[in-house]
Design a protein around this motif. Structure first.
Motif, PDB file in Angstrom:
ATOM      1  N   ASN A  54      -5.209   9.260   5.764  1.00  0.00           N
ATOM      2  CA  ASN A  54      -6.308   8.935   4.862  1.00  0.00           C
ATOM      3  C   ASN A  54      -5.745   8.300   3.584  1.00  0.00           C
ATOM      4  N   PRO A  55      -6.152   7.031   3.271  1.00  0.00           N
ATOM      5  CA  PRO A  55      -5.573   6.371   2.094  1.00  0.00           C
ATOM      6  C   PRO A  55      -5.990   6.997   0.772  1.00  0.00           C
ATOM      7  N   GLU A  56      -7.040   7.814   0.780  1.00  0.00           N
ATOM      8  CA  GLU A  56      -7.504   8.431  -0.461  1.00  0.00           C
ATOM      9  C   GLU A  56      -6.806   9.762  -0.729  1.00  0.00           C
ATOM     10  N   THR A  57      -6.710  10.595   0.322  1.00  0.00           N
ATOM     11  CA  THR A  57      -6.200  11.956   0.129  1.00  0.00           C
ATOM     12  C   THR A  57      -4.787  12.142   0.644  1.00  0.00           C
ATOM     13  N   GLY A  58      -4.306  11.231   1.523  1.00  0.00           N
ATOM     14  CA  GLY A  58      -2.992  11.398   2.118  1.00  0.00           C
ATOM     15  C   GLY A  58      -2.968  12.360   3.291  1.00  0.00           C
ATOM     16  N   ALA A  59      -4.138  12.898   3.680  1.00  0.00           N
ATOM     17  CA  ALA A  59      -4.205  13.852   4.790  1.00  0.00           C
ATOM     18  C   ALA A  59      -4.093  13.124   6.124  1.00  0.00           C
ATOM     19  N   GLN A  60      -3.512  13.801   7.121  1.00  0.00           N
ATOM     20  CA  GLN A  60      -3.362  13.234   8.453  1.00  0.00           C
ATOM     21  C   GLN A  60      -4.523  13.681   9.334  1.00  0.00           C
ATOM     22  N   ILE A  61      -5.127  12.731  10.067  1.00  0.00           N
ATOM     23  CA  ILE A  61      -6.263  13.007  10.946  1.00  0.00           C
ATOM     24  C   ILE A  61      -5.839  12.653  12.363  1.00  0.00           C
ATOM     25  N   ASN A  62      -5.989  13.603  13.300  1.00  0.00           N
ATOM     26  CA  ASN A  62      -5.530  13.429  14.675  1.00  0.00           C
ATOM     27  C   ASN A  62      -6.695  13.231  15.631  1.00  0.00           C
ATOM     28  N   ALA A  63      -6.413  12.580  16.779  1.00  0.00           N
ATOM     29  CA  ALA A  63      -7.425  12.361  17.810  1.00  0.00           C
ATOM     30  C   ALA A  63      -6.732  12.148  19.150  1.00  0.00           C
ATOM     31  N   PRO A  64      -7.355  12.535  20.274  1.00  0.00           N
ATOM     32  CA  PRO A  64      -6.759  12.336  21.606  1.00  0.00           C
ATOM     33  C   PRO A  64      -7.078  10.943  22.164  1.00  0.00           C
ATOM     34  N   PHE A  65      -6.342  10.565  23.222  1.00  0.00           N
ATOM     35  CA  PHE A  65      -6.552   9.291  23.908  1.00  0.00           C
ATOM     36  C   PHE A  65      -7.323   9.516  25.203  1.00  0.00           C
ATOM     37  N   GLU A  66      -8.103   8.488  25.583  1.00  0.00           N
ATOM     38  CA  GLU A  66      -8.769   8.464  26.884  1.00  0.00           C
ATOM     39  C   GLU A  66      -8.498   7.115  27.535  1.00  0.00           C
ATOM     40  N   TRP A 113      -5.731   2.419  26.784  1.00  0.00           N
ATOM     41  CA  TRP A 113      -6.086   3.740  26.287  1.00  0.00           C
ATOM     42  C   TRP A 113      -6.790   3.608  24.945  1.00  0.00           C
ATOM     43  N   GLN A 114      -7.738   4.506  24.716  1.00  0.00           N
ATOM     44  CA  GLN A 114      -8.526   4.421  23.488  1.00  0.00           C
ATOM     45  C   GLN A 114      -8.629   5.789  22.821  1.00  0.00           C
ATOM     46  N   ALA A 115      -8.516   5.765  21.479  1.00  0.00           N
ATOM     47  CA  ALA A 115      -8.716   6.977  20.682  1.00  0.00           C
ATOM     48  C   ALA A 115      -9.628   6.629  19.513  1.00  0.00           C
ATOM     49  N   VAL A 116     -10.491   7.581  19.138  1.00  0.00           N
ATOM     50  CA  VAL A 116     -11.413   7.396  18.019  1.00  0.00           C
ATOM     51  C   VAL A 116     -11.028   8.386  16.929  1.00  0.00           C
ATOM     52  N   VAL A 117     -10.551   7.851  15.792  1.00  0.00           N
ATOM     53  CA  VAL A 117     -10.101   8.687  14.677  1.00  0.00           C
ATOM     54  C   VAL A 117     -11.190   8.702  13.611  1.00  0.00           C
ATOM     55  N   PRO A 118     -11.774   9.865  13.311  1.00  0.00           N
ATOM     56  CA  PRO A 118     -12.844   9.928  12.301  1.00  0.00           C
ATOM     57  C   PRO A 118     -12.293   9.755  10.886  1.00  0.00           C
ATOM     58  N   ILE A 119     -12.363   8.535  10.374  1.00  0.00           N
ATOM     59  CA  ILE A 119     -11.903   8.255   9.015  1.00  0.00           C
ATOM     60  C   ILE A 119     -12.763   7.130   8.455  1.00  0.00           C
ATOM     61  N   ALA A 120     -13.560   7.437   7.446  1.00  0.00           N
ATOM     62  CA  ALA A 120     -14.488   6.470   6.864  1.00  0.00           C
ATOM     63  C   ALA A 120     -13.876   5.697   5.702  1.00  0.00           C
ATOM     64  N   GLU A 121     -12.813   6.246   5.087  1.00  0.00           N
ATOM     65  CA  GLU A 121     -12.196   5.565   3.954  1.00  0.00           C
ATOM     66  C   GLU A 121     -11.634   4.217   4.409  1.00  0.00           C
TER      67      GLU A 121
END
Length: 691
Positions: free
Chosen positions: A547-559, A566-574
């Motif tokens: 996350n460019p605002e908080t520096g937190a890491q957000i994880n997501a699996p692949f399908e 392969w596709q992954a959807v990472v929930p990040i609105a910033e």
């Protein structure tokens, strides 16, 4: 209703030119009759005049003129910048007052058109379209309600009517922003690309230091200081070819109208100054011409080509000055200039006592350091003086068994090759493979390293083209010397030029040809990142984004998708420059960058409301311009006197446009009446002249 002699008109029964000729003939006849004093001249003249009048067919038309309403165009800015700090409320209040002012005035027709825009505001394009649909003589004026940030302002505008502008927003709006004054479209790999940047903040004195964070592609971050309201040179490193990105972030100011433009994406394209290729060929053979022609045809490649025609120990009686040969510059190439090359190609090369073995160890070090090597293997490769017995063989992605297979076969792209960008474009479909010409010889090899990628296969699915990354460099092995048959068109030929071009550019680290590429895109709702991984080898395990605002890491699996990607959807609105990391089940990690290029549009580059951009056009068209927050002007309906505004009023023209309604048409000389009248005159003239 207006009626009168202006409603008298003619409707000639004959062409007017013919009538003019008849009138001239009649006039000449009357003159002759008068000169010779013939009897009945008067009667004949009267008949001629009546005939001419009847042919002219004079008519009297009943007409009625009705006053038309004057059209006032009101263009309302509904763009993204209008959604800031209550500007929409000011705009709606102004629209309501204009409607109320002319609600009970049938002589004025108010037409309201809303102009939307997420990336820019194009009000004059809409105005041109509206003006094309109305009579210009009915235009009473144009009113624009906007914050002043209009992006298609023409250099000149002549409406023939007033242009009034009401500016929404507050005069003391504050919007600090980063602006690119000079960009760098290209940068040389290994050097810096320079941009001219200005940190704009009208509340700061020029030169005041403004702290700005710079985020680079490799994840590093540094702080720089830009002088407020002055241009400053900013450099970013160009570590590789292709797109190179960096992001600047300026600290938000208190009570700022919009913070989107406090960050800025710097983007340039890294290009290599020149790609240098060293091609080493064995004894002359048909295949070396394919490589030489390909590399020499590429304007971005500098080719150094040596063919070993005569080993040092060979002796003959030919004078040296007639051999036209040069000594092989071993030390210059493999000690002094080796790392200046981007690719080394060994094309059916044999040792033959020309190149000492320890120089091949330097080639191995060169590849591990970041260079590239390609071996085209023929029978010489496994011979007594072949490269298979040198240190270079340990670097190759495929190992020979010592067997040469000589039988007809057609090279085929295997499943991995259908995914790899080097061969995907020539693979065709699985159901209908391309019709390529046959080859007749290949070196039997085996691939044991899981990192090696076989893209083309031959007899019994044995590898023909194998690629591998080795530390910082890349290697490839072509286990056949028969590719020149495709260039000659034998048995139909094949895509030799495209294959060799892509292979050589992959070895020279062309970003567009990288396998296992991670592509990023913003989801339609803007709340997530969609990662697509074109994966060869072990399947993916997880994806993450910072996350460019908080520096937190957000994880997501692949399908896995139907096309084997392969596709992954990472929930990040910033939004901004986002670093993405993906990992496969062999615990190999790959990184990529996502950049929201549409964050900073024309609408968000400058959100301060301003009358300055439109003031010139308003003055040219005799209009009023003012801020809504200072009170609306008095809207008036005024004559076309060219004085259309004052300090506290805005006028719309009272035009002289009418609609004409045509009633009945009366023929003044009906033909039956004229016929009877001419007959009566002729009879009367005969009676008078007969006495």
């Amino acid at each position: 209703m207006n009626q009168g002699w202006q409603n008298l008109q003619i409707s000639p029964l004959l062409d007017i030119t013919i009538l003019q000729g008849l009138a001239f003939v009649c006039l000449a006849a009357i003159v002759l009759f008068t000169i010779f004093r013939l009897r009945g001249t008067v009667w004949r003249a009267v008949v001629m005049v009546l005939v001419l009048l009847a042919l002219l067919a004079p008519q009297f038309t009943d007409r009625e003129s009705e006053k038309l309403s004057d059209i006032v165009l009101v263009l309302v800015d509904r763009s993204a910048s209008q959604r800031i700090a209550g500007r929409m409320d000011q705009t709606d209040a102004a629209i309501t007052e204009i409607k109320d002012r002319f609600a009970n005035d049938p002589s004025v027709e108010v037409r309201i058109e809303e102009v939307s825009g997420e990336s820019d505001t194009r009000m004059f394009a809409v105005l041109d379209r509206l003006l094309g649909g109305i009579p210009r003589e009915r235009l009473g004026g144009v009113m624009m309600i906007t914050d002043g940030q209009v992006h298609d302002i023409p250099g000149r505008l002549d409406l023939g009517a007033p242009l009034h502008v009401l500016i929404s927003g507050a005069e003391d709006d504050r919007d600090r922003r980063l602006v690119v004054r000079q960009s760098a479209d290209y940068g040389i790999v290994g050097k810096d690309a320079e941009f001219m940047i200005e940190a704009v903040d009208q509340d700061l004195a020029p030169g005041t230091p403004v702290p700005v964070r710079m985020l680079l592609e490799d994840g590093t971050e540094k702080e720089i200081f830009l002088p407020a309201n002055e241009q400053q040179r900013v450099s970013i490193p160009v570590p590789h070819a292709g797109s190179v990105l960096a992001e600047l972030r300026m600290q938000d100011a208190p009570e700022e109208t919009d913070r989107t433009n406090n960050r800025l994406i710097l983007e340039t394209t890294g290009v290599r100054d020149r790609l240098r290729v060293l091609l080493l060929s064995g004894e002359p053979h048909p295949g070396e011409r394919a490589w030489r022609n390909l590399l020499r045809a590429d304007p971005g490649v500098d080719l150094v080509h040596f063919t070993i025609l005569r080993p040092p120990e060979k002796g003959d009686d030919t004078p040296i000055n007639e051999l036209a040969l040069i000594p092989f510059p071993i030390r210059d190439l493999f000690e002094v200039r080796l790392r200046q090359f981007d690719l080394i190609i060994f094309d059916r090369y044999q040792m033959r006592g020309v190149l000492p073995p320890h120089y091949l160890e330097k080639v191995v070090d060169y590849v591990r350091w970041g260079g590239a090597a390609l071996v085209v293997a023929g029978p010489e490769y496994i011979g007594p003086e072949g490269l298979s017995s040198t240190a270079l063989d340990d670097l190759m992605p495929a190992k020979t068994t010592g067997r040469i297979v000589e039988q007809p076969f057609v090279p085929r792209v295997n499943p991995a090759g259908r995914l790899h960008p080097v061969t995907a474009v020539i693979a065709g479909s699985p159901s209908t493979p391309p019709k390529w010409g046959r080859w007749y010889r290949q070196i039997e090899t085996r691939v044991s390293d899981p990192d090696a990628m076989t893209l083309l296969t031959g007899v019994d699915d044995m590898p023909i083209l194998t690629l591998q990354r080795v530390e910082e460099g890349r290697v490839a092995m072509l286990s056949s010397d028969q590719m020149w048959l495709w260039q000659r068109g034998h048995d139909g030929g094949g895509p030799v030029a495209e294959l060799l071009r892509r292979l050589s550019h992959w070895l020279m680290k062309e970003p567009a040809l990288d396998e296992n590429t991670v592509n990023t895109a913003r989801s339609p709702d803007g709340q997530s990142l969609i990662l697509n991984w074109r994966k060869i080898g072990a399947p993916p395990k997880s994806a993450s984004a910072i996350n460019p605002e908080t520096g937190a890491q957000i994880n997501a699996p692949f399908e896995q998708l139907p096309d084997q990607s392969w596709q992954a959807v990472v929930p990040i609105a910033e939004q901004g420059l986002i670093r993405v990391s993906v990992r496969d089940q062999d615990d190999r990690q790959q990184t990529a960058l996502h950049v929201d290029r549409d964050v900073l549009t024309a609408e968000t580059q400058n959100t301060n409301s301003t009358p300055e951009l439109l003031a010139g056009l308003v003055s040219e068209n005799g209009g009023y311009i003012g801020r809504i927050e200072n009170g609306l002007p008095d809207f008036r309906h005024v004559p076309d006197s060219r004085v259309w505004h004052g300090s506290n009023w805005a006028g719309f023209i009272q035009t002289d446009s009418y609609k004409t309604i045509i009633g009945g048409i009366t023929n003044l000389l009906p033909l039956p009446f004229i016929a009877l009248l001419i007959g009566a005159i002729c009879l009367l003239g005969w009676r008078v002249e007969s006495k």
